[in-house]
Design a protein around this motif. Sequence first.
Motif, PDB file in Angstrom:
ATOM      1  N   ARG A   1      -2.337   8.333  -8.264  1.00 28.51           N
ATOM      2  CA  ARG A   1      -1.896   7.068  -7.716  1.00 28.51           C
ATOM      3  C   ARG A   1      -0.623   7.325  -6.939  1.00 28.51           C
ATOM      4  O   ARG A   1       0.456   7.379  -7.509  1.00 28.51           O
ATOM      5  CB  ARG A   1      -1.656   6.099  -8.870  1.00 28.51           C
TER       6      ARG A   1
ATOM      7  N   GLU B   1      -5.575  -6.404  -5.988  1.00 32.48           N
ATOM      8  CA  GLU B   1      -5.858  -5.186  -6.758  1.00 32.48           C
ATOM      9  C   GLU B   1      -4.739  -4.165  -6.602  1.00 32.48           C
ATOM     10  O   GLU B   1      -4.446  -3.412  -7.514  1.00 32.48           O
ATOM     11  CB  GLU B   1      -7.156  -4.534  -6.260  1.00 32.48           C
ATOM     12  N   GLU B   2      -4.167  -4.120  -5.402  1.00 35.81           N
ATOM     13  CA  GLU B   2      -3.247  -3.031  -5.093  1.00 35.81           C
ATOM     14  C   GLU B   2      -1.808  -3.335  -5.480  1.00 35.81           C
ATOM     15  O   GLU B   2      -1.025  -2.426  -5.674  1.00 35.81           O
ATOM     16  CB  GLU B   2      -3.291  -2.717  -3.587  1.00 35.81           C
TER      17      GLU B   2
ATOM     18  N   TYR C   1      -7.908   5.424  -8.317  1.00 33.33           N
ATOM     19  CA  TYR C   1      -7.180   6.523  -7.684  1.00 33.33           C
ATOM     20  C   TYR C   1      -7.010   7.676  -8.662  1.00 33.33           C
ATOM     21  O   TYR C   1      -6.708   7.488  -9.824  1.00 33.33           O
ATOM     22  CB  TYR C   1      -5.812   6.041  -7.221  1.00 33.33           C
TER      23      TYR C   1
ATOM     24  N   ARG D   1     -11.171   0.488  -6.479  1.00 33.85           N
ATOM     25  CA  ARG D   1     -10.847   1.883  -6.199  1.00 33.85           C
ATOM     26  C   ARG D   1     -10.109   2.452  -7.391  1.00 33.85           C
ATOM     27  O   ARG D   1      -9.136   1.873  -7.846  1.00 33.85           O
ATOM     28  CB  ARG D   1      -9.967   1.967  -4.959  1.00 33.85           C
TER      29      ARG D   1
ATOM     30  N   ARG E   1      -7.490  -6.561  -0.267  1.00 41.96           N
ATOM     31  CA  ARG E   1      -7.380  -5.891  -1.569  1.00 41.96           C
ATOM     32  C   ARG E   1      -6.019  -6.112  -2.214  1.00 41.96           C
ATOM     33  O   ARG E   1      -5.645  -5.408  -3.145  1.00 41.96           O
ATOM     34  CB  ARG E   1      -7.609  -4.378  -1.397  1.00 41.96           C
TER      35      ARG E   1
ATOM     36  N   TYR F   1       0.817  -1.214   0.000  1.00 48.72           N
ATOM     37  CA  TYR F   1       0.000   0.000   0.000  1.00 48.72           C
ATOM     38  C   TYR F   1       0.850   1.264   0.000  1.00 48.72           C
ATOM     39  O   TYR F   1       0.497   2.257  -0.628  1.00 48.72           O
ATOM     40  CB  TYR F   1      -0.950  -0.014   1.205  1.00 48.72           C
ATOM     41  N   PHE F   2       1.933   1.212   0.754  1.00 52.58           N
ATOM     42  CA  PHE F   2       2.847   2.358   0.788  1.00 52.58           C
ATOM     43  C   PHE F   2       4.242   1.873   0.442  1.00 52.58           C
ATOM     44  O   PHE F   2       4.883   1.210   1.263  1.00 52.58           O
ATOM     45  CB  PHE F   2       2.921   2.984   2.189  1.00 52.58           C
ATOM     46  N   ARG F   3       4.702   2.230  -0.757  1.00 52.41           N
ATOM     47  CA  ARG F   3       6.019   1.732  -1.150  1.00 52.41           C
ATOM     48  C   ARG F   3       7.156   2.387  -0.367  1.00 52.41           C
ATOM     49  O   ARG F   3       8.296   1.992  -0.476  1.00 52.41           O
ATOM     50  CB  ARG F   3       6.243   1.938  -2.656  1.00 52.41           C
ATOM     51  N   ASP F   4       6.830   3.395   0.447  1.00 53.06           N
ATOM     52  CA  ASP F   4       7.892   4.032   1.252  1.00 53.06           C
ATOM     53  C   ASP F   4       8.380   3.123   2.352  1.00 53.06           C
ATOM     54  O   ASP F   4       9.445   3.368   2.907  1.00 53.06           O
ATOM     55  CB  ASP F   4       7.416   5.286   1.981  1.00 53.06           C
TER      56      ASP F   4
ATOM     57  N   ALA G   1       0.073  10.907   2.104  1.00 50.91           N
ATOM     58  CA  ALA G   1      -1.043  10.468   2.919  1.00 50.91           C
ATOM     59  C   ALA G   1      -1.187  11.344   4.160  1.00 50.91           C
ATOM     60  O   ALA G   1      -2.290  11.741   4.523  1.00 50.91           O
ATOM     61  CB  ALA G   1      -0.837   9.011   3.326  1.00 50.91           C
TER      62      ALA G   1
ATOM     63  N   ARG H   1      -4.876   8.428   2.500  1.00 46.42           N
ATOM     64  CA  ARG H   1      -3.891   7.859   1.604  1.00 46.42           C
ATOM     65  C   ARG H   1      -3.947   8.462   0.211  1.00 46.42           C
ATOM     66  O   ARG H   1      -2.967   8.939  -0.308  1.00 46.42           O
ATOM     67  CB  ARG H   1      -4.108   6.356   1.523  1.00 46.42           C
TER      68      ARG H   1
ATOM     69  N   GLN I   1       1.673   6.246  -3.528  1.00 50.28           N
ATOM     70  CA  GLN I   1       1.798   5.263  -2.475  1.00 50.28           C
ATOM     71  C   GLN I   1       2.798   5.756  -1.458  1.00 50.28           C
ATOM     72  O   GLN I   1       3.570   4.999  -0.907  1.00 50.28           O
ATOM     73  CB  GLN I   1       2.237   3.930  -3.076  1.00 50.28           C
ATOM     74  N   SER I   2       2.833   7.055  -1.261  1.00 53.40           N
ATOM     75  CA  SER I   2       3.821   7.557  -0.324  1.00 53.40           C
ATOM     76  C   SER I   2       3.143   8.015   0.951  1.00 53.40           C
ATOM     77  O   SER I   2       2.041   8.554   0.939  1.00 53.40           O
ATOM     78  CB  SER I   2       4.642   8.683  -0.943  1.00 53.40           C
ATOM     79  N   VAL I   3       3.847   7.772   2.038  1.00 57.35           N
ATOM     80  CA  VAL I   3       3.311   8.119   3.344  1.00 57.35           C
ATOM     81  C   VAL I   3       3.174   9.628   3.481  1.00 57.35           C
ATOM     82  O   VAL I   3       2.209  10.131   4.031  1.00 57.35           O
ATOM     83  CB  VAL I   3       4.233   7.562   4.447  1.00 57.35           C
ATOM     84  N   LYS I   4       4.131  10.348   2.903  1.00 55.41           N
ATOM     85  CA  LYS I   4       4.124  11.804   3.025  1.00 55.41           C
ATOM     86  C   LYS I   4       2.820  12.389   2.484  1.00 55.41           C
ATOM     87  O   LYS I   4       2.128  13.136   3.163  1.00 55.41           O
ATOM     88  CB  LYS I   4       5.316  12.384   2.260  1.00 55.41           C
TER      89      LYS I   4
END
Lengths: 274, 394
Positions: free
Chosen positions: B20, A272-273, B17, B15, A269, A173-176, B27, B33, B22-25
Amino acid sequence: MSQVREYVERRELLTNLVLRELRSRYKRSTLGWTWSLLNPLSSVLIYWAVFGVFLEVDPPVGDPSGQDNFVLFLLCALIPWNFFSNGVMQSIESLVVNAGLIRKVYFPRELLVASTVGGLLVTFLIELGVVIVILLAAGNMVLPWIPVILVLVALQTVMVVGIGLLLSAANVYFRDVRHFITLIMPVLFYSTPIVYPITTVPETWRIAGRSIPLRDIYGFNPLVRLVTAYRDAMYSLRMPAWDTLAYIAVWAIGLLLLGQWVFNRLDRRLAEEV
Amino acid sequence: MSAAITVDHVTKRYRLYHERNQSVKAAIMRGRRARYDEFLALDDVSFEIREGIAFGLIGENGSGKSTMLKCMARILRTDAGSITTRGKLSALLELGAGFHPELSGRENVYLNGAILGLSRREIDQRFDAIVDFSGIEQFIDAPVKNYSSGMYVRLGFAVAINVDPEILLIDEVLAVGDQEFQNKCTDKIASMRREGRTIVVVSHALPSVRALCDEVALLEHGHLIRTGPAEDVIDHYLTEILSIDPAELGIPRRATGEIHLDGVEIIGADGRPRPEPTIGDAVTLRFHFTARERVVEPVFGMSFTSSDGVLVTGCNTMTSGIRMVVEPGPGHLDLEIPRLLVAPGRYHITGTVYDREHTTPIHEVGDLHAFHVAEGTLRTSGITSLGGTWRADA
């Protein structure tokens, strides 16, 4: 409970995925499996040169083994650390790397994390075997302590799988997450007594007239306890303290449960993600 | 018959987006998110797939049919409702998914088999069948990255089909490989169908859905429009939604039904029923039918298929020059066979009745009758016999 049953049913898949890890790891490299020993060897040489020779870190004398060799002192902690660090870093990527599989076939996705850790566990056990041979050659009669070492390996594996489950799903979900953990890893490395003895950490630290029990805070880190336990059994040849073992076990099981819980929530999910 | 798959009020949202990220920052900056819209891929869909039938899912791109298949395969989880499946399930969504390029074909068969749920012993047992079906014995120990795409797909299909599933899910994968391999796949699926396994197919190829499936569900924008017998639903889809005359696509029109084929009776040379004839027997196949109204010059046809799906022979009354008028009420038509020269084994008879131009079906039955040919004095291998006699004094 049903989850446990599914794991048992799919244990052959786990074996197959571990074999895939192992077989493909050194395919097309001439040295092959020798690399898995050369990598820790090179880090041992570096840390020995920097900390043992240049900085003259004095390893504590093992009680009752009487051992005081820096390289042995280092090996007993560095090899378990490598398993921890590689296990966490590689399992974080395990879902993203296998995206094609997740999108096209159903199977319990936890197995991707478990098999990544499983593959590294095999390497770790080989390395431990080599370290034990070296210890025996240096006169450390480590054989009676092998059951204790195996208990530590089992607890550490549970811990790494737990962290792997937690972070691999989050990384989808978060690639960081991966970059963040890459940043954290050296911090963890130096806040664990691997290249220095725990006695170099001050008992208390005085800041602005207050005394902070630094050594106790430092000891909260389960890796500190884990490395200490490995060293007790392998370097000093004594039984690790029971409260240390219990502390590690609580962390390991707690992390596994937390990891599985988070994984279950994020698994919905995943296809999908990813 | 009980349901192999029950789809109960299934809803699936995706979903979409906007950015798109995927970074925490991002979010944290936004307090969540990412912004997304929800897209209803399946909206409260319910239907049942009976055990042992071939079921098709049709609809345009984006209708939700592939999503439905993935939900059945448990790859995707539904947001509401449930899907219950009975029996071991195997999905052919992408052939060779999970093959590791650096590993050999053999290692990949074991790996892929395990992913699909086989134990090591089961794969050991099926290994030869898998390699045999794929037809790549010579290359089985070479790394699969050196395989051609055809070989890759062959091996993938061979593993998936040998999982021996009770329910097989197929997503248009059959449009791959050369003609010969496609035929092989089609035959294999046909024989699995005869063995009473449930097959679910997602496809755009309406003629093949029409030929394979008993029942079809039509989806549009995530809604179930219609479900029922294949010919009805496909006809509805073509005429009502696409406004196309089915004949243009080479799809036979819906059977008109003036004549109904009731069954086949096998009669021996003595005029008495002979349900299990012996190879070499003289038999008559009597096709019983009931006509609803008078039909001029209908074309009756039949074919034999062996139990492993091989078409043995077929013939019809048009090529034989028979012209007849069928009057309302029950009737029958005989096919006299002087010597039944098919190898011992089990056979299925397909029966068809078409109009006089042989374009519109009146009635078609895929499995009108099944019977067994017993072993006799005439010995043969293969699927047929020439009925010849050896002479040594020539």
